[in-house]
Design a protein around this motif. Sequence first.
Motif: not given
Length: 184
Positions: A36-42, A63-73
Motif C-alpha cells: 500500500r502507498f500513502v501520500e504523506g502530504d495528505q 512538523r512533529l504532529p505530522w511525523l507522529d501521524r506518519i508513525g501511526v500509519e
Amino acid sequence: MELEKEALPPAVVVMGVSGCGKSSVGEGIAARNGMRFVEGDQLHPARNVEKMAKGIPLTDDDRLPWLDRIGVEIKAAQDASQGLVISCSALKRSYRDRLRQAAGGRLAFVFLEGSRDLLLSRMQARQGHFMPASLLDSQLQTLEPPTGEAGVVTVTIDMALDDMVALACEELRGAAVKGGFHAG
C-alpha cells in the motif's frame, strides 16, 4: 528478474526535499511489491498546508504532529502485517529517528537526492501542488542527509522514473538480505 516480495522491509519511507519524486517513486515501489502507498502530504494538518502554500517554511513544532501521524500509519500497517510505502520529507535525522521509534520494527528509507537545479526545474514544472518552488532553499538548508545511517538507500533523481524505482527496489532488497533495516 522478479525478486521475492518478502525480501523488502515491511515499511519503506521515501524521503527527500520537495520535487525529488517521493510520490512517484513511492507509488512505483508499492505497485511493484504489492504494498500500500500513502501520500504523506495528505497527513499534514491543514494549517501546515496553508503555511507552505503561502511560502512560509514549517518549523519543528509544525512538523512533529505530522511525523507522529506518519508513525501511526507505519505502526498500524506493521501491526496488521501489511507492507507500506509512505512519502515523507524526513529532512532531519531526529525526524527519521522519530519514525524509526514509532515503527517499533524494521523500517527502511529511500533517500532521493538531486541537484538544486534539477529539483527547482521539477518544482516549477508541476501544477496544482501546494508547495511553492520558493521553499526549496529552505528545505535544502533543513536537510540533514542520511549519510551513514543504517536502513537508508540513496537513489539519485537524474534518471528515468522506472529506473529510479527499479534501483530503489534492488537496493532495498540487497540491504534487507544483509539485515540492514532495523528500527533503533
